[in-house]
Motif scaffolding. Structure first.
Motif, PDB file in Angstrom:
ATOM      1  N   CYS A 178     -50.306   8.394 -35.623  1.00  0.00           N
ATOM      2  CA  CYS A 178     -51.608   9.021 -35.106  1.00  0.00           C
ATOM      3  C   CYS A 178     -52.645  10.105 -36.129  1.00  0.00           C
ATOM      4  N   SER A 179     -54.231   9.270 -36.284  1.00  0.00           N
ATOM      5  CA  SER A 179     -54.909  10.255 -36.736  1.00  0.00           C
ATOM      6  C   SER A 179     -55.254  11.597 -35.846  1.00  0.00           C
ATOM      7  N   ALA A 180     -56.396  12.574 -36.308  1.00  0.00           N
ATOM      8  CA  ALA A 180     -56.743  13.918 -36.073  1.00  0.00           C
ATOM      9  C   ALA A 180     -57.811  12.755 -35.343  1.00  0.00           C
ATOM     10  N   THR A 181     -58.160  11.644 -35.282  1.00  0.00           N
ATOM     11  CA  THR A 181     -59.432  11.069 -33.582  1.00  0.00           C
ATOM     12  C   THR A 181     -58.666  10.612 -32.739  1.00  0.00           C
ATOM     13  N   GLY A 182     -57.302  10.432 -32.741  1.00  0.00           N
ATOM     14  CA  GLY A 182     -56.308   9.672 -32.200  1.00  0.00           C
ATOM     15  C   GLY A 182     -56.279   8.468 -32.020  1.00  0.00           C
ATOM     16  N   HIS A 183     -56.538   7.751 -33.172  1.00  0.00           N
ATOM     17  CA  HIS A 183     -56.344   6.413 -33.137  1.00  0.00           C
ATOM     18  C   HIS A 183     -54.847   6.386 -33.442  1.00  0.00           C
ATOM     19  N   LEU A 184     -53.858   5.587 -32.912  1.00  0.00           N
ATOM     20  CA  LEU A 184     -52.698   5.523 -33.335  1.00  0.00           C
ATOM     21  C   LEU A 184     -52.434   4.036 -33.975  1.00  0.00           C
ATOM     22  N   ASN A 185     -51.477   3.976 -34.563  1.00  0.00           N
ATOM     23  CA  ASN A 185     -50.570   3.042 -35.636  1.00  0.00           C
ATOM     24  C   ASN A 185     -49.440   2.748 -35.432  1.00  0.00           C
ATOM     25  N   PHE A 186     -49.089   1.485 -35.616  1.00  0.00           N
ATOM     26  CA  PHE A 186     -47.123   1.344 -35.228  1.00  0.00           C
ATOM     27  C   PHE A 186     -47.080   0.061 -36.169  1.00  0.00           C
ATOM     28  N   SER A 187     -45.950   0.131 -36.781  1.00  0.00           N
ATOM     29  CA  SER A 187     -45.675  -1.244 -37.393  1.00  0.00           C
ATOM     30  C   SER A 187     -45.167  -2.562 -36.424  1.00  0.00           C
ATOM     31  N   TRP A 188     -45.520  -3.593 -36.558  1.00  0.00           N
ATOM     32  CA  TRP A 188     -45.300  -4.670 -35.364  1.00  0.00           C
ATOM     33  C   TRP A 188     -43.982  -4.896 -35.314  1.00  0.00           C
ATOM     34  N   ARG A 189     -42.932  -4.391 -36.388  1.00  0.00           N
ATOM     35  CA  ARG A 189     -41.661  -4.741 -36.700  1.00  0.00           C
ATOM     36  C   ARG A 189     -40.487  -4.555 -36.141  1.00  0.00           C
ATOM     37  N   LEU A 190     -41.876  -3.453 -35.335  1.00  0.00           N
ATOM     38  CA  LEU A 190     -40.864  -2.356 -34.163  1.00  0.00           C
ATOM     39  C   LEU A 190     -40.392  -2.751 -32.613  1.00  0.00           C
ATOM     40  N   ILE A 191     -41.227  -4.584 -32.668  1.00  0.00           N
ATOM     41  CA  ILE A 191     -40.855  -5.386 -31.704  1.00  0.00           C
ATOM     42  C   ILE A 191     -39.508  -5.815 -31.847  1.00  0.00           C
ATOM     43  N   MET A 192     -38.476  -5.665 -33.004  1.00  0.00           N
ATOM     44  CA  MET A 192     -36.997  -5.994 -33.467  1.00  0.00           C
ATOM     45  C   MET A 192     -36.415  -5.383 -33.714  1.00  0.00           C
ATOM     46  N   ALA A 193     -36.802  -4.375 -32.822  1.00  0.00           N
ATOM     47  CA  ALA A 193     -35.624  -3.067 -32.816  1.00  0.00           C
ATOM     48  C   ALA A 193     -35.460  -3.028 -31.188  1.00  0.00           C
ATOM     49  N   PRO A 194     -34.251  -2.675 -30.731  1.00  0.00           N
ATOM     50  CA  PRO A 194     -34.367  -2.231 -29.100  1.00  0.00           C
ATOM     51  C   PRO A 194     -35.061  -1.716 -28.131  1.00  0.00           C
ATOM     52  N   PRO A 195     -35.868  -2.099 -27.312  1.00  0.00           N
ATOM     53  CA  PRO A 195     -37.213  -1.284 -26.860  1.00  0.00           C
ATOM     54  C   PRO A 195     -36.774  -0.084 -26.514  1.00  0.00           C
ATOM     55  N   ALA A 196     -35.458   0.784 -26.794  1.00  0.00           N
ATOM     56  CA  ALA A 196     -35.857   2.062 -26.538  1.00  0.00           C
ATOM     57  C   ALA A 196     -36.138   2.914 -27.808  1.00  0.00           C
ATOM     58  N   VAL A 197     -36.315   1.883 -28.753  1.00  0.00           N
ATOM     59  CA  VAL A 197     -36.762   2.399 -30.332  1.00  0.00           C
ATOM     60  C   VAL A 197     -37.877   2.312 -30.045  1.00  0.00           C
ATOM     61  N   LEU A 198     -38.624   1.414 -29.531  1.00  0.00           N
ATOM     62  CA  LEU A 198     -40.202   0.681 -29.866  1.00  0.00           C
ATOM     63  C   LEU A 198     -40.934   1.882 -28.845  1.00  0.00           C
ATOM     64  N   ASP A 199     -39.936   2.370 -27.874  1.00  0.00           N
ATOM     65  CA  ASP A 199     -40.722   3.436 -26.438  1.00  0.00           C
ATOM     66  C   ASP A 199     -40.664   4.417 -27.550  1.00  0.00           C
ATOM     67  N   TYR A 200     -40.167   5.283 -28.284  1.00  0.00           N
ATOM     68  CA  TYR A 200     -39.541   6.682 -28.252  1.00  0.00           C
ATOM     69  C   TYR A 200     -40.253   6.570 -29.255  1.00  0.00           C
ATOM     70  N   LEU A 201     -41.056   5.646 -30.358  1.00  0.00           N
ATOM     71  CA  LEU A 201     -42.166   5.597 -31.573  1.00  0.00           C
ATOM     72  C   LEU A 201     -43.603   5.583 -30.674  1.00  0.00           C
ATOM     73  N   ALA A 202     -43.541   4.786 -29.399  1.00  0.00           N
ATOM     74  CA  ALA A 202     -44.682   5.269 -28.623  1.00  0.00           C
ATOM     75  C   ALA A 202     -44.898   6.323 -28.348  1.00  0.00           C
ATOM     76  N   ALA A 203     -43.498   6.871 -27.480  1.00  0.00           N
ATOM     77  CA  ALA A 203     -44.117   8.644 -26.810  1.00  0.00           C
ATOM     78  C   ALA A 203     -44.359   9.349 -28.338  1.00  0.00           C
ATOM     79  N   HIS A 204     -43.541   9.697 -29.635  1.00  0.00           N
ATOM     80  CA  HIS A 204     -43.450  10.551 -31.017  1.00  0.00           C
ATOM     81  C   HIS A 204     -45.220  10.432 -30.821  1.00  0.00           C
ATOM     82  N   GLU A 205     -45.544   8.912 -31.095  1.00  0.00           N
ATOM     83  CA  GLU A 205     -47.239   9.380 -31.400  1.00  0.00           C
ATOM     84  C   GLU A 205     -47.838   9.549 -30.612  1.00  0.00           C
ATOM     85  N   VAL A 206     -48.377   9.398 -29.509  1.00  0.00           N
ATOM     86  CA  VAL A 206     -48.257  10.151 -27.701  1.00  0.00           C
ATOM     87  C   VAL A 206     -48.690  11.783 -28.000  1.00  0.00           C
TER      88      VAL A 206
END
Length: 247
Positions: A178-206
């Protein structure tokens, strides 16, 4: 009148080779002004062996250093997970579930998820054979963007924040940022992980939209958005490297 001919020094090689037990290992050479000593690492994400040198270190000395660590390089390379290409018959995870890649048709069409007669989930690709790998990656990227967009919107709404932008890339050093300007960037490879992992990463960056740090205040926000985040975080630490072997 004499004409002085100026010789240009040959460019320094970008790679050296280390031979151990009859096997050749290519090693990438990188000079860094901030480096204080020679270091050697094998990337678990890419399998690349990198030799980092201070600016003034002689290349011959660096070669000797690499040669002396031939056994270490061989041992690290042997531990790397086997690469899995995006090709017909290969099995890749999608949302934590193994899927077999099926070359459905040579006629161009949408990539879909379905079930084979044997009950195995498949990613069915319709295109010419040379384009299968690209189409599989594009499909996984699109699925990642869809799931991350939904998860980010949900967590950002709970927090009363609005990210400026969401980007999905093939990042190697971070799963998200997450940049100081509020831009969020993620790895597309998270889609290969269980859904709870992707959801946690989204929560972490938010959560970084509220706290641009990893203070106790930040982790309180994460716990509010993603109760029980310890399990997906532990999964990522244990298995995250494996996601880089696909494609």
């Amino acid at each position: 009148m004499r004409v002085a001919l100026l010789r240009r020094s040959a460019p320094e090689p970008t790679h050296v080779t280390v031979i151990h037990a009859g096997t050749c290992y290519p090693v990438t050479v990188r000079r860094r002004a901030a480096a204080r000593r020679i270091t050697l690492r094998v990337s678990s994400a890419t399998g690349e062996t990198v030799l980092t040198l201070p600016e003034r270190t002689d290349l011959a000395a660096a070669q000797r250093f690499a040669d002396s660590h031939g056994a270490w390089i061989a041992a690290r390379m042997a531990k790397l997970p086997e690469r899995v290409a995006f090709e017909p018959g290969a099995v890749v995870p999608l949302r934590g579930v193994p899927h077999r890649i099926l070359h459905w048709s040579t006629t161009s069409g949408a990539t879909t998820v379905t079930t084979a007669p044997d009950g195995m989930p498949v990613i069915a690709v319709s295109c010419g054979l040379p384009h299968v790998a690209r189409r599989v990656r594009e499909f996984l990227e699109a699925e990642a963007r869809r799931d991350l967009t939904e998860a980010v919107a949900r967590h950002a709404g709970a927090l009363g924040r609005t990210p400026k932008r969401l980007t999905v890339r093939d990042t190697r050093s971070r799963w998200g940022s997450c940049s100081a300007t509020g831009h969020l960037n993620f790895s597309w490879r998270l889609i290969m992980a269980p859904p709870a992992v992707l959801d946690y990463l989204a929560a972490h960056e938010v959560a970084h939209l509220a706290e641009m740090n990893h203070s106790e205040r930040f982790w309180r926000v994460v716990r509010m958005l993603s109760p029980g985040y310890d399990a997906p975080e532990a999964w990522l630490k244990r298995h995250g490297t494996e996601l880089h072997r696909y494609g």
